[in-house]
Design a protein around this motif. Sequence first.
Motif, PDB file in Angstrom:
ATOM      1  N   GLY A 104      24.267 -31.364 -38.874  1.00  0.00           N
ATOM      2  CA  GLY A 104      23.147 -32.923 -39.171  1.00  0.00           C
ATOM      3  C   GLY A 104      23.227 -33.711 -37.704  1.00  0.00           C
ATOM      4  O   GLY A 104      23.275 -33.269 -36.690  1.00  0.00           O
ATOM      5  N   SER A 105      23.072 -34.869 -37.844  1.00  0.00           N
ATOM      6  CA  SER A 105      23.152 -35.607 -36.203  1.00  0.00           C
ATOM      7  C   SER A 105      24.536 -36.964 -37.004  1.00  0.00           C
ATOM      8  O   SER A 105      25.023 -37.525 -37.479  1.00  0.00           O
ATOM      9  N   GLY A 106      25.967 -35.907 -37.228  1.00  0.00           N
ATOM     10  CA  GLY A 106      27.055 -36.625 -37.652  1.00  0.00           C
ATOM     11  C   GLY A 106      26.884 -36.083 -39.718  1.00  0.00           C
ATOM     12  O   GLY A 106      25.885 -36.363 -39.962  1.00  0.00           O
ATOM     13  N   LEU A 107      28.098 -36.397 -40.156  1.00  0.00           N
ATOM     14  CA  LEU A 107      28.202 -36.634 -41.305  1.00  0.00           C
ATOM     15  C   LEU A 107      29.135 -38.022 -41.331  1.00  0.00           C
ATOM     16  O   LEU A 107      30.358 -37.682 -40.983  1.00  0.00           O
ATOM     17  N   SER A 108      29.048 -39.026 -42.220  1.00  0.00           N
ATOM     18  CA  SER A 108      29.738 -39.479 -42.738  1.00  0.00           C
ATOM     19  C   SER A 108      30.700 -39.212 -43.643  1.00  0.00           C
ATOM     20  O   SER A 108      30.530 -38.441 -44.694  1.00  0.00           O
ATOM     21  N   ALA A 109      32.148 -39.782 -44.253  1.00  0.00           N
ATOM     22  CA  ALA A 109      32.745 -39.859 -45.271  1.00  0.00           C
ATOM     23  C   ALA A 109      31.976 -39.563 -46.937  1.00  0.00           C
ATOM     24  O   ALA A 109      31.851 -38.882 -47.570  1.00  0.00           O
TER      25      ALA A 109
END
Length: 179
Positions: A104-109
């Motif tokens: 994605g555009s990165g994934l947060s916890a």
Amino acid sequence: MMVELIIDKYYPRKKKARNILETHSLMVMERALKIASEHPELEADEILLREGCMLHDIGIVETYAPEIHCFGEHPYIRHGVIGGQILRGHGLLRLANICEHHTGSGLSAEEIKLQNLPLPHVDMLPESIEEKIICFADKFYSKGNNLTKEKSLDKVRKGMARYGEQQLKRFNEMCEMFL
């Protein structure tokens, strides 16, 4: 040379999955290098960009994604984590981070927990400029039917929006940096 040895280890020559991986990776690399050349102020490491682009999807081989000729046992969403494990096993920490931080555009916890994704509950957000460039460039190319056709910015934004407000927000921040 190291990149080719790693690809050879996991993707036999003349297999469709290898062709998909290499074609997709080359398209991402072309766009990533263009971004770096248009933005010398970012001081991106060109060697890291080249190697990162070629290996960012190394983990797809262990996922079950028959449409791209991968017949592993893991869900596709895990390909970044798997790639990170593969590259850490070769002592390539910076490249491992690129694998883990490009989904994605990165994934947060928090996103991982809220969406109940089969991933570790840790932030997997692009941090270095090279991670951000590769994450961004990757969004414009599919591993599906038309490997070399670049997606429009509008189509990429619509895709990001389907996965939540934070995905689109991070992508738009990258657009401001790179476009």
